[in-house]
Design a protein around this motif. Structure first.
Motif, PDB file in Angstrom:
ATOM      1  N   LYS A 192     -11.341  -4.224  50.294  1.00  0.00           N
ATOM      2  CA  LYS A 192      -9.881  -4.089  50.344  1.00  0.00           C
ATOM      3  C   LYS A 192      -9.475  -2.670  50.731  1.00  0.00           C
ATOM      4  CE  LYS A 192      -8.457  -8.219  49.218  1.00  0.00           C
ATOM      5  NZ  LYS A 192      -7.632  -9.020  50.163  1.00  0.00           N
ATOM      6  N   GLU A 199     -10.124  -2.193  54.394  1.00  0.00           N
ATOM      7  CA  GLU A 199      -9.088  -2.895  55.160  1.00  0.00           C
ATOM      8  C   GLU A 199      -7.792  -2.080  55.192  1.00  0.00           C
ATOM      9  OE1 GLU A 199      -6.708  -7.181  55.210  1.00  0.00           O
ATOM     10  OE2 GLU A 199      -7.844  -6.557  53.446  1.00  0.00           O
ATOM     11  N   ARG A 228      -5.745  -0.586  58.421  1.00  0.00           N
ATOM     12  CA  ARG A 228      -4.328  -0.894  58.611  1.00  0.00           C
ATOM     13  C   ARG A 228      -3.517   0.401  58.698  1.00  0.00           C
ATOM     14  NH1 ARG A 228      -2.893  -6.185  58.020  1.00  0.00           N
ATOM     15  NH2 ARG A 228      -4.352  -7.588  56.939  1.00  0.00           N
TER      16      ARG A 228
END
Length: 397
Positions: free
Chosen positions: A3, A6, A10
């Motif tokens: 996470k 990620e 982003r």
């Protein structure tokens, strides 16, 4: 960790969208524009540091070492090369993952390929669109204003240029899907506590093994054409030898009695994995990233230079010779190992564990080598409440 990684990507995507709409920031503005990316990179690195006892520490370390590749946005004039160097910094740990799971679980092997592929493609993207540094928009607006209007990093990213669709949305759980999920039913039952036993059926006496000794007997052996003869363990099926380049990794496997193996052509991005070779000699040309010698017997490897490390694992009576430089040599679970160093490699760091008969051969001015034994036996004392470990005299120290 996934996470957090990620989120880091982003965040970088949001930054690139800002760059496409903005003029180049001033020296005072640049640290503020890059601040979000830096925080996400540090978060990933910090997670690895706080989870060094994790069974997946090599996976975490691989991500932690290469995530700094996202810092290419602050590098000029060769950001693509910097990104690849950060990817290469993780090879030491991805090799460990391959070594541990290559024969156990192909999922981890596929993960290594996918993770390195991410940074390989990112490097290609940088080389094409941001060759000498981040490309800003000379007709754009103020970067600080556009940064505040950037899309949130936690949500779905906007569609990329060229009309490529975004990944499908995550499936939301509904009462029906939860009910259909056997895992959720299991947790539901566990949450009942002692009431979970209410559904158990009573076992009749004729089915209880402590009251029926015959039920404790195992299945009868199958007899065919008389009494079967005992068979010994079947011999392992020999595997075909191969020398193959897959992506950025050379595989040299199952070679036997072959003294003419040459790994070429190579580059600094390549690594070499030598597995279950016997009575063979492998020569690796040019400077590459790393070499692993795994489960080999009476095998020698000769190489020019390494960027990362030479690892010798689960080997017997093996030799290695460096012709130029190597920063690190790791020897683990190995019985009998001789490493020949060059004059340029005397600053090497040697790490050993669970190994015996390790010898390092140092070059002399006459061109000969002097043999030095790596200590195998240690003595530990308790001094002021702490353990103090030293090599024993018997170990040759």
């Amino acid at each position: 960790m996934a996470k957090m990684v990620e989120t880091a990507f982003r965040t970088q995507r949001a930054f690139l969208i800002t760059a496409a709409k903005s003029t180049k920031p001033t020296e005072d503005q640049l640290p503020k524009v890059l601040e979000a990316t830096g925080k996400q990179i540090q978060a990933v690195i910090g997670f690895r540091e706080s989870h060094r006892t994790s069974p997946q520490v090599n996976h975490l370390s691989a991500m932690s070492e290469s995530i700094s590749g996202l810092s290419w946005v602050a590098v000029v004039p060769t950001p693509s090369q910097y990104c690849r160097e950060m990817m290469n910094a993780s090879v030491f740990y991805t090799n460990r993952v391959l070594k541990e799971f290559r024969e156990k679980d192909k999922t981890h092997v596929e993960w290594v390929s996918a993770w390195t592929g991410v940074f390989s493609e990112l490097s290609d993207y940088i080389k094409q669109y941001h060759t000498t540094g981040v490309t800003w928009n000379p007709r754009g607006g103020d970067p600080m204003d556009n940064l505040r209007d950037a899309p949130p990093t936690g949500g779905a990213p906007p569609p990329p240029p060229g009309g490529i669709p975004p990944p499908p949305p995550m499936v939301k759980l509904t009462p029906k899907s939860i009910e259909a999920d056997p895992t959720s039913q299991l947790f539901s039952d566990l949450n009942k506590g002692l009431d979970i036993t209410s559904k158990l059926k009573k076992v009749p006496d004729e089915q209880k093994t402590h009251k029926n000794p015959s039920l404790r007997e195992g299945p009868k052996p199958i007899v065919k054409n008389g009494t079967p003869q005992a068979k010994g363990p079947s011999a392992p099926v020999p595997k075909a030898p191969r020398i193959q380049l897959e992506g950025k990794k050379w595989f040299v496997e199952y070679q036997k009695d072959n003294n003419n193996i040459v790994v070429s052509p190579t580059s600094m991005e390549h690594s070499v994995y030598i597995y279950k070779c016997e009575n063979s000699v492998i020569q690796v040309k040019n400077k590459i990233n790393s070499i692993i010698l795994d489960s080999c017997k009476k095998t020698a490897v000769v190489f020019d230079s390494l960027v990362s490390a030479l690892e010798i694992v689960n080997c017997q009576s093996c030799k290695a010779q460096v012709l130029n430089t190597v920063p690190t040599i790791a020897i683990e679970k190995t019985d009998g190992c001789m490493v020949y160093l060059s004059p340029n490699s005397l600053a090497v760091e040697i790490v050993s564990a669970k190994s015996t008969e390790m010898n390092i051969l140092l070059p002399t001015e006459s061109g000969e080598f002097t043999e030095q034994a790596v200590p195998e036996q240690f003595k530990t004392l308790i001094v002021d409440g702490r353990l103090v470990t030293t090599c024993t005299e018997k170990a040759g120290n």
